[in-house]
Design a protein around this motif. Structure first.
Motif, PDB file in Angstrom:
ATOM      1  N   ASN A  23      34.918  42.642  43.919  1.00 42.21           N
ATOM      2  CA  ASN A  23      35.700  44.336  42.655  1.00 42.21           C
ATOM      3  C   ASN A  23      37.206  43.065  43.322  1.00 42.21           C
ATOM      4  O   ASN A  23      38.422  43.500  42.146  1.00 42.21           O
ATOM      5  CB  ASN A  23      35.804  45.396  43.738  1.00 42.21           C
ATOM      6  CG  ASN A  23      35.932  46.226  42.096  1.00 42.21           C
ATOM      7  OD1 ASN A  23      37.108  47.213  42.986  1.00 42.21           O
ATOM      8  ND2 ASN A  23      35.801  46.307  41.858  1.00 42.21           N
ATOM      9  N   LEU A  24      37.619  42.340  44.011  1.00 40.02           N
ATOM     10  CA  LEU A  24      38.461  41.772  44.406  1.00 40.02           C
ATOM     11  C   LEU A  24      39.188  40.494  43.582  1.00 40.02           C
ATOM     12  O   LEU A  24      40.489  40.272  43.074  1.00 40.02           O
ATOM     13  CB  LEU A  24      39.521  41.770  45.964  1.00 40.02           C
ATOM     14  CG  LEU A  24      39.415  42.943  46.961  1.00 40.02           C
ATOM     15  CD1 LEU A  24      39.876  42.817  47.977  1.00 40.02           C
ATOM     16  CD2 LEU A  24      40.563  43.898  46.282  1.00 40.02           C
ATOM     17  N   GLY A  25      38.110  39.917  43.485  1.00 41.61           N
ATOM     18  CA  GLY A  25      38.370  37.964  43.219  1.00 41.61           C
ATOM     19  C   GLY A  25      38.351  38.206  41.718  1.00 41.61           C
ATOM     20  O   GLY A  25      39.118  37.192  41.505  1.00 41.61           O
ATOM     21  N   THR A  26      37.573  39.452  40.965  1.00 38.74           N
ATOM     22  CA  THR A  26      37.672  38.891  39.312  1.00 38.74           C
ATOM     23  C   THR A  26      39.207  39.489  39.484  1.00 38.74           C
ATOM     24  O   THR A  26      39.207  38.744  38.419  1.00 38.74           O
ATOM     25  CB  THR A  26      36.753  40.205  38.926  1.00 38.74           C
ATOM     26  OG1 THR A  26      36.854  41.325  40.030  1.00 38.74           O
ATOM     27  CG2 THR A  26      35.531  39.486  38.784  1.00 38.74           C
ATOM     28  N   ALA A  27      39.948  39.814  40.194  1.00 37.46           N
ATOM     29  CA  ALA A  27      41.382  40.225  39.826  1.00 37.46           C
ATOM     30  C   ALA A  27      41.794  40.874  38.626  1.00 37.46           C
ATOM     31  O   ALA A  27      42.605  40.967  38.202  1.00 37.46           O
ATOM     32  CB  ALA A  27      41.933  39.439  39.880  1.00 37.46           C
ATOM     33  N   SER A  28      40.953  42.459  38.600  1.00 35.11           N
ATOM     34  CA  SER A  28      40.843  42.778  37.334  1.00 35.11           C
ATOM     35  C   SER A  28      41.918  44.200  37.103  1.00 35.11           C
ATOM     36  O   SER A  28      41.462  44.885  38.814  1.00 35.11           O
ATOM     37  CB  SER A  28      39.651  43.721  36.918  1.00 35.11           C
ATOM     38  OG  SER A  28      39.717  44.962  35.871  1.00 35.11           O
ATOM     39  N   PRO A  29      42.505  44.477  37.081  1.00 34.53           N
ATOM     40  CA  PRO A  29      43.907  44.875  36.712  1.00 34.53           C
ATOM     41  C   PRO A  29      43.428  46.095  37.038  1.00 34.53           C
ATOM     42  O   PRO A  29      43.684  47.358  37.153  1.00 34.53           O
ATOM     43  CB  PRO A  29      44.602  45.601  35.151  1.00 34.53           C
ATOM     44  CG  PRO A  29      44.218  44.116  34.956  1.00 34.53           C
ATOM     45  CD  PRO A  29      42.911  43.782  35.010  1.00 34.53           C
ATOM     46  N   ALA A  30      42.055  46.964  36.774  1.00 35.67           N
ATOM     47  CA  ALA A  30      41.349  48.392  36.885  1.00 35.67           C
ATOM     48  C   ALA A  30      40.415  48.632  37.908  1.00 35.67           C
ATOM     49  O   ALA A  30      39.656  49.392  38.492  1.00 35.67           O
ATOM     50  CB  ALA A  30      40.694  48.470  35.695  1.00 35.67           C
ATOM     51  N   ALA A  31      40.564  46.930  38.971  1.00 35.78           N
ATOM     52  CA  ALA A  31      39.422  46.906  40.255  1.00 35.78           C
ATOM     53  C   ALA A  31      39.704  48.652  41.058  1.00 35.78           C
ATOM     54  O   ALA A  31      40.682  48.655  41.192  1.00 35.78           O
ATOM     55  CB  ALA A  31      40.247  46.689  41.075  1.00 35.78           C
ATOM     56  N   ASP A  32      38.783  49.289  41.099  1.00 36.48           N
ATOM     57  CA  ASP A  32      39.477  51.158  41.164  1.00 36.48           C
ATOM     58  C   ASP A  32      39.003  50.296  43.183  1.00 36.48           C
ATOM     59  O   ASP A  32      39.999  51.213  43.775  1.00 36.48           O
ATOM     60  CB  ASP A  32      37.949  51.160  41.661  1.00 36.48           C
ATOM     61  CG  ASP A  32      37.380  52.127  40.347  1.00 36.48           C
ATOM     62  OD1 ASP A  32      37.805  52.588  40.026  1.00 36.48           O
ATOM     63  OD2 ASP A  32      36.007  51.468  39.439  1.00 36.48           O
TER      64      ASP A  32
END
Length: 301
Positions: free
Chosen positions: A123-132
């Motif tokens: 969840n952190l590694g993809t670095a999505s701005p929307a990561a919960d």
């Protein structure tokens, strides 16, 4: 879907070599909840994937005593291995004992099936701005523990995200875990996510708020942390909102803090929501969470 090679390294050194193979696009594999859909849709085109789930420490969930890394006293940090799944975090009595906001964020991610596979490191590694998980980890002031060909390092989570889908990880590096200081006694933290569906959808807005009593435990002495997701190129803290709440938390200061949080945001229009709608929801959700935190503080006091 593009075919790719699968590798299961026996140790970190082998994993580093695989992830840095010359001329190859290699991805680490943990839960695969991002890897499979992105590869299927052609956004990612891996030549191979490196299954890191079995590497030492990646499945651990425990209290740790690494004072230099987490800023707390020995034995007062939570260590969550990068391959620990979201449902494990959401249901963990240990996590809920002092770090409940992370359990809330984990429970808000995707649906039951996704949470059974999705990992905190992924969840952190993809670095999505929307990561919960990101807003929760920001108010908890966590550190991301990394191993790589050049050695080990700890990255404060507020420095981990450097742009949309871009992190501070270097080539060949692996997230091995997240280290989280124990919040001050009497702290209350909440996470709320707005999405189009209750399950299985990315956040339109995510907000985490933490309030911690200063020494003495009086309501007049509260330190505040406010973090936002899905409303800027990266998940962010809002120091302006925190400053308004540190000055007071009557209705006027709460309104000012909610407006300040909105002022920190830089949302975009996309298929889930317009930028204007996101900004309105930042104000509404931030105000609501602050009021809920204050209510819980008073009930606990």
């Amino acid at each position: 879907m593009q075919p790719f090679e699968y590798y299961k390294p026996k140790d970190f050194d082998e994993a580093f070599k695989l992830l840095t193979l010359p001329g190859k696009v290699m991805y680490p594999l943990a839960g695969a909840t991002d890897l499979i859909p992105h590869t299927r849709d052609g956004a990612w085109k891996p030549d191979g994937v490196v299954d890191i789930k079995g590497l030492p420490g990646l499945r651990d969930l425990k209290v740790a005593g690494l004072e230099s890394d987490c800023g707390g006293t020995p034995g007062e940090c939570l260590y969550v291995g990068a391959a620990v799944r979201m449902n494990e975090i959401a249901r963990s009595a240990l996590v809920c004992s002092h770090w409940d906001v992370l359990a809330q964020a984990a429970a808000a991610m995707g649906n039951e099936q996704v949470r059974n596979r999705a990992t905190l490191g992924g969840n952190l590694g993809t670095a999505s701005p929307a990561a919960d998980s990101a807003p929760a980890l920001l108010v908890l002031e966590a550190s991301v523990l990394v191993k790589g060909p050049e050695g080990d390092r700890a990255i404060a989570v507020d420095r981990f995200f450097v742009g949309p889908k871009r992190s501070a990880l270097k080539k060949g590096e692996i997230i091995v875990g997240i280290l989280i200081p124990k919040p001050p006694e009497g702290s209350v933290a909440l996470y709320e996510k707005l999405s189009r569906r209750q399950a299985g959808d990315l956040a339109i807005v995510g907000v985490a708020v933490m309030a911690s009593p200063f020494q003495g435990g009086e309501m007049a002495g509260m330190g505040w942390r406010v973090a936002l997701g899905a409303v800027a190129p990266t998940p962010i803290r809002s120091p302006q909102a925190e400053a308004r709440l540190n000055a007071g938390y009557d209705d006027a200061h709460i309104d000012e803090a909610a407006a300040a949080a909105c002022g920190c945001s830089r949302p975009i229009d996309d298929v889930r929501a317009s930028a204007a709608y996101r900004q309105m929801m930042v104000v509404n959700i931030t105000r609501r969470i602050i009021q809920r935190v204050i209510t819980l503080q008073r009930l606990n006091g």
